[in-house]
Design a protein around this motif. Structure first.
Motif, mmCIF file in Angstrom:
data_model
loop_
_atom_site.group_PDB
_atom_site.id
_atom_site.type_symbol
_atom_site.label_atom_id
_atom_site.label_comp_id
_atom_site.label_asym_id
_atom_site.label_seq_id
_atom_site.Cartn_x
_atom_site.Cartn_y
_atom_site.Cartn_z
ATOM 1 N N GLY A 1 -11.519 2.983 3.516
ATOM 2 C CA GLY A 1 -11.089 4.298 3.946
ATOM 3 C C GLY A 1 -9.578 4.400 3.810
ATOM 4 O O GLY A 1 -8.854 3.423 4.045
ATOM 5 N N LEU A 2 -9.090 5.573 3.423
ATOM 6 C CA LEU A 2 -7.657 5.778 3.193
ATOM 7 C C LEU A 2 -7.225 7.091 3.823
ATOM 8 O O LEU A 2 -7.824 8.147 3.571
ATOM 9 N N ALA A 3 -6.174 7.039 4.647
ATOM 10 C CA ALA A 3 -5.563 8.231 5.224
ATOM 11 C C ALA A 3 -4.098 8.252 4.814
ATOM 12 O O ALA A 3 -3.335 7.357 5.195
ATOM 13 N N LEU B 1 -7.580 12.510 2.818
ATOM 14 C CA LEU B 1 -8.411 11.509 3.482
ATOM 15 C C LEU B 1 -9.500 11.099 2.504
ATOM 16 O O LEU B 1 -10.214 11.944 1.954
ATOM 17 N N PHE B 2 -9.645 9.787 2.301
ATOM 18 C CA PHE B 2 -10.533 9.275 1.269
ATOM 19 C C PHE B 2 -11.505 8.263 1.867
ATOM 20 O O PHE B 2 -11.125 7.431 2.700
ATOM 21 N N LEU B 3 -12.753 8.352 1.424
ATOM 22 C CA LEU B 3 -13.753 7.337 1.722
ATOM 23 C C LEU B 3 -14.222 6.770 0.401
ATOM 24 O O LEU B 3 -14.919 7.432 -0.366
ATOM 25 N N ASN C 1 -2.051 16.846 4.041
ATOM 26 C CA ASN C 1 -1.414 15.674 4.654
ATOM 27 C C ASN C 1 -2.323 15.088 5.738
ATOM 28 O O ASN C 1 -2.555 15.698 6.776
ATOM 29 N N CYS C 2 -2.832 13.903 5.494
ATOM 30 C CA CYS C 2 -3.696 13.216 6.457
ATOM 31 C C CYS C 2 -3.052 11.927 6.954
ATOM 32 O O CYS C 2 -3.752 11.004 7.401
ATOM 33 N N ILE D 1 -3.840 2.970 6.054
ATOM 34 C CA ILE D 1 -3.346 4.107 6.833
ATOM 35 C C ILE D 1 -1.843 4.255 6.637
ATOM 36 O O ILE D 1 -1.074 3.329 6.924
ATOM 37 N N GLU D 2 -1.422 5.427 6.150
ATOM 38 C CA GLU D 2 0.003 5.724 6.006
ATOM 39 C C GLU D 2 0.527 6.281 7.322
ATOM 40 O O GLU D 2 -0.093 7.160 7.930
#
Length: 742
Positions: free
Chosen positions: A517-519, A524-526, A535-536, A556-557
C-alpha cells in the motif's frame, strides 16, 4: 489587585500519533497569556497558596526540577501561567483516573504566545480537562470560588464515556507490552491489534476467532448442556418449561432442590437457586421469564460459584464467589442493612472498574425473590442477630486459580472446545475446586462468550492474573523475530521528490513479492491500483492502509505539516527516510522559519525507527545527516559524492552507505562495495523530459535504492526495479478496490 483577563486558547490540536513532543497522542494548545505575560506566579498575591489549597497533589509534581516538590519550587521562583495550566490539567486527569506524567510548555517567537502540550489518550477527555483546568486556573488567579470536585467529576464522566472498558484496556495494554500497535476502530471497544495483513481484532473479550455459531450455542443454555453432556462434561440435568405449573412438575421429576433460570440470560439475571417449595419455584419461573426467551429448571448443584477463564484451550484464571449476607440489628430495614454492611465496601460500585457491583435490593428481582423466601421485603426489619441471605451468586471476585484441580481445568477447557469458543467464561459450581467435579457432585452450569475480565484483573481477594497477556499471546504466538502484529512500514519525510521516492520504494517492494500500500502526494495506491487521487500524504490515508487486511507492506509519505497537525499515522516503522529539510518558509503558522527548526520536526521520522530498523538519511545535507544519532536502529547514508564527510566517517565505522563512483551506484558496507548499474542510465530510463527533471531524479533514485537495500531486497532486483519503474501515473489501474476487507 484587579482581576486578570482570561488566557486565550488560540488553537487546539489533537496529535493522534508520534509527534514533535512525544511518541504518544497529545493535545497541543496555543495560548495567549495577554496581560498575564507580565505576571508570573510569584507576582500574583496569594495565588500560589490558593492553587495548592485547591489541588494539594501538585506538591507531588516533579516538573523540570526532577524531584517531588519541583513544581512548587517553580511556583515560588516564578513561572508563567501557561506552565501552571499544564500542571493543573495534568492533575485533573490524575484525579479523574487517567494519569499522565507528560507535559511541556514552550514560548514562541511572539510575545506572550506559548505552546502547551500534555499527553492524552482520548481527545474528548483531553479537551474537557483543558476547559476545566482553564476555568480552575483563572478562578485561582482572580481569587474566585471554584468547585474542584465538580470539575474532576466532569472529566471522570468523559473518561467513563470515552475510554476503553477495563477488559479491552487490559488486552490493549498487554499488546503494548509486547510492542504490538493498536488502532481503535470505533467509539466503543472494537480494537485492531497490529497493522495490515498481520492484524487481529478484538471486541472486549471476543476476538476475530470467536465464531458467531459458538456464541450462539453459548447463549442457549439447554443446547450447551446437551453438547457438554455428550462429551462427558458433568452438567446438571434439567428441562425447558413453558409455565409455572410445568416448572413445578419438572422440579418434582428432577428432584428437589432445583435452580430456575432463563435459557439465554446473562450476568446471573433471573437466576434462582436452591428452591425446595412449590411457591418458590412458581415465583422463580415468573422472574426468569422476564430475562429470557425460555425458562429452564435444573438440578441444583451445591457449592460455591466459580468463574473459570479459558483462553485458547487453556485455563488461565479462576475466581470464586461468596454469598452476600447481612446481620439484623432489630432497628434497620433490609435495605438499610445492605447499604451499611455490603454497599459500603469500597470494592463495590457502578463503574466498570469496580470488581463488585452495588446490591440493588428494590430493583433486582432475584434479590426480592430471595427475601420473599425468607419472609422479608426491602423494608422489613430483621431481629437482632438474624442472618439474612441477600445474594447467592454474583459476587465472584476471590481468586482461586492456584487451587484448581487438573481434572477441573481439563473439564472447563473441554467445555470451551466443545462449544467452539476461543475465549470462554465457564461457570462451575463446586464445594471444593481443588477436587474433581465428579467426586463431589459439582457441575459446569454455563459457558459464556465474551466474558468479563475484571474479576481476574481486580479480585477482591487474591492476586491479579495476567489475563490480557494470555489473550494477546493467544492472538499472537511468541515470535523469535519479535515482529508480532507488524508489517514493514516505510516512512518517507521531506518535501523535494519524496512522492517519487515513495513510489519507487513501493514498486521495488511490489517486485519483491509483497502486496504493498502507498500513500503519497500522487494518490493512494493498493498494489498496482490507484484508488484515490490528489494529495494523500496525510494521516487518514495512511491509517486506511494500516487498517487494510490485504496490505503486507506500507509506504507512507509524511510532510512536516502532517507531523505538526496530526502526528505520524504509525507508532514505529521499519525504515524511516529523511530526504531534505526544505520548505520551512511554508510553516510560519507553526512558528517554524528555518531549516534547523524543521529538523526538530522531521526528526520524528527518525525517532520512530524500530531497533531492528533502518534510518535512510541524505548525507548531502549536514542537518539531515546530523539526525543519525537519534535512530534506535541502523543508519544508511546516501549521496552522489562518496567522499561526503558523513559517508566517509560512517563507512570507517563499518556502516552502510549508497553513493556514486565513476557513474555507477555503489552499495558500501565499511570497505566492501557492491557495484550496481550506471546511475546516468537509470536516470535516463526514468527522467523523461528536461535535464533539470533528470537531475532532480538522481537523489530520489539513490534514496529508493538505499531504502530497498535496508529492506533486504537483492541488488539485482533493485537494478531491475529501477530500470522498469514508470514515472507516468497512467500505468496504474484506476479501478476502485476495497480498503478493509472483512
Amino acid at each position: 489587585m484587579s482581576p486578570k483577563n482570561d488566557i486565550k486558547l488560540l488553537r487546539i490540536t489533537y496529535l493522534r500519533g508520534p509527534n514533535i513532543w512525544t511518541y504518544r497522542p497529545a493535545l497541543e494548545v496555543w495560548l495567549d497569556l495577554g496581560e498575564l505575560e507580565d505576571f508570573p506566579s510569584h507576582l500574583l498575591p496569594g495565588f500560589n497558596d490558593r492553587l495548592i489549597a485547591l489541588l494539594p497533589a501538585l506538591a507531588e509534581h516533579h516538573c523540570g526540577v526532577g524531584e517531588r516538590g519541583g513544581f512548587l519550587q517553580r511556583l515560588v521562583e516564578g513561572t508563567w501561567a501557561g506552565h501552571v495550566l499544564e500542571h493543573v490539567v495534568i492533575e485533573l486527569l490524575n484525579l479523574a483516573g487517567m494519569p499522565t506524567g507528560f507535559g511541556q510548555t514552550r514560548s514562541t517567537s511572539q510575545h506572550g504566545i506559548y505552546r502547551m502540550v500534555f499527553r492524552a489518550r482520548d481527545e474528548h477527555v483531553a479537551r474537557t480537562a483543558l476547559a476545566q483546568g482553564h476555568r480552575l486556573l483563572m478562578a485561582a488567579i482572580n481569587d474566585q470560588p471554584v468547585d474542584v470536585q465538580a470539575a474532576v467529576a466532569l472529566v471522570r464522566t468523559q473518561v467513563d464515556d470515552c475510554y476503553l472498558g477495563p477488559s479491552t484496556a487490559c488486552i490493549v495494554a498487554a499488546a503494548s507490552g509486547r510492542r504490538i500497535p493498536h488502532i481503535r476502530l470505533n467509539e466503543g471497544n472494537l480494537v485492531q491489534l497490529g497493522y495490515g495483513a498481520r492484524q487481529r481484532r478484538i471486541w472486549t473479550a471476543e476476538t476475530e476467532f470467536t465464531s458467531a455459531i459458538a456464541a450462539g450455542i453459548a447463549s442457549d443454555k439447554d443446547l450447551t448442556k446437551r453438547l457438554l453432556k455428550s462429551c462427558g462434561v458433568p452438567v446438571p440435568e434439567g428441562e425447558i418449561v413453558d409455565s409455572a405449573e410445568a416448572a413445578w412438575a419438572a422440579a418434582q421429576e428432577i428432584g428437589l432442590p432445583v435452580a430456575v433460570k432463563p435459557t439465554d440470560g446473562n450476568h446471573g439475571r433471573g437466576v434462582a437457586l436452591d428452591l425446595t417449595r412449590e411457591a418458590d419455584v412458581r415465583a422463580a419461573f415468573e422472574v426468569a421469564q422476564l430475562h429470557g426467551s425460555e425458562v429452564m429448571v435444573e438440578r441444583f448443584a451445591r457449592g460455591h460459584e466459580h468463574r473459570m477463564l479459558v483462553v485458547g484451550g487453556r485455563l488461565v484464571a479462576a475466581a470464586r464467589g461468596d454469598a452476600a449476607w447481612v446481620s439484623g440489628d432489630g432497628r434497620s430495614s433490609v435495605e438499610e442493612l445492605v447499604d451499611s454492611q455490603i454497599n459500603t465496601d469500597p470494592r463495590r460500585g457502578l463503574a466498570e472498574d469496580c470488581p463488585l457491583n452495588l446490591v440493588e435490593t428494590r430493583t433486582d428481582e432475584t434479590i426480592l425473590l430471595e427475601l420473599q423466601r425468607q419472609g422479608l421485603t426491602p423494608d422489613g426489619v430483621p431481629e437482632a442477630g438474624r442472618q439474612v441471605l441477600i445474594q447467592r451468586n454474583g459476587n465472584v471476585a476471590i481468586d482461586c486459580t492456584d487451587q484448581v484441580h487438573p481434572a477441573v481445568a481439563y473439564a472447563v477447557s473441554l467445555a470451551a472446545r466443545v462449544v467452539g469458543l476461543d475465549i470462554a467464561g465457564i461457570d462451575v459450581v463446586a464445594e471444593d475446586i481443588s477436587r474433581p467435579l465428579e467426586a463431589q457432585g459439582g457441575a459446569v452450569v454455563e459457558v459464556n462468550a465474551g466474558p468479563g475480565l475484571l474479576m481476574h484483573l481486580k479480585p477482591a481477594v487474591g492476586a491479579p492474573r495476567p489475563v490480557g497477556r494470555a489473550i494477546v499471546d493467544h492472538l499472537f504466538p511468541e515470535d523469535p523475530a519479535n515482529t508480532a502484529g507488524r508489517i514493514p512500514v516505510i516512512g518517507v519525510a521531506g518535501s523535494q521528490g519524496t512522492q517519487t521516492i515513495a513510489r519507487l520504494v513501493a514498486w521495488l517492494v511490489h517486485l519483491s513479492g509483497r502486496y504493498v500500500g502507498l500513500a503519497c502526494r500522487d494518490g493512494l495506491f493498493l498494489d498496482r491500483r490507484r484508488v484515490a487521487h490528489g494529495n494523500c500524504a496525510g494521516f487518514e490515508p495512511a491509517r486506511r492502509l494500516l487498517m487494510n487486511v490485504a496490505v503486507e507492506a506500507a509506504v507512507i509519505e509524511n510532510g512536516a505539516e502532517t507531523i505538526l497537525r496530526d502526528g505520524l499515522a504509525y507508532d514505529r516503522c521499519q525504515v524511516g527516510v529523511v530526504a531534505d529539510l526544505d520548505g520551512a518558509q511554508a510553516l510560519a503558522e507553526f512558528d517554524i522559519f528555518a531549516a534547523d527548526q524543521l529538523a526538530k520536526v522531521l526528526r520524528t521520522q527518525v525517532d520512530v525507527v524500530l531497533p531492528d530498523g533502518v534510518a535512510v538519511l541524505n548525507a548531502a545535507d549536514a542537518l539531515v545527516a546530523g539526525l543519525a544519532p537519534l535512530c534506535d536502529g541502523e543508519v544508511i547514508f546516501y549521496a552522489d559524492d562518496p567522499e561526503a564527510a558523513p559517508i566517509v566517517a560512517h563507512r570507517a565505522g563499518g556502516g552502510r552507505a549508497v553513493s556514486v563512483r565513476s557513474g555507477h551506484v555503489i552499495l558500501a558496507t565499511g570497505a566492501a562495495e557492491i557495484v550496481l548499474a550506471s546511475l546516468d542510465r537509470l536516470v535516463r530510463q526514468n527522467g523523461r523530459g528536461a535535464p533539470s527533471a533528470a537531475q532532480t531524479l538522481r537523489p530520489c533514485i539513490l534514496a529508493a535504492i538505499a531504502t530497498a537495500w535496508a529492506l533486504n531486497i537483492s541488488p539485482d532486483l533493485i537494478s531491475v526495479g529501477i530500470e522498469t519503474f514508470d514515472t507516468d501515473l497512467k500505468s496504474y489501474f484506476a479501478a476502485p478496490e476495497l480498503f478493509a476487507a472483512a
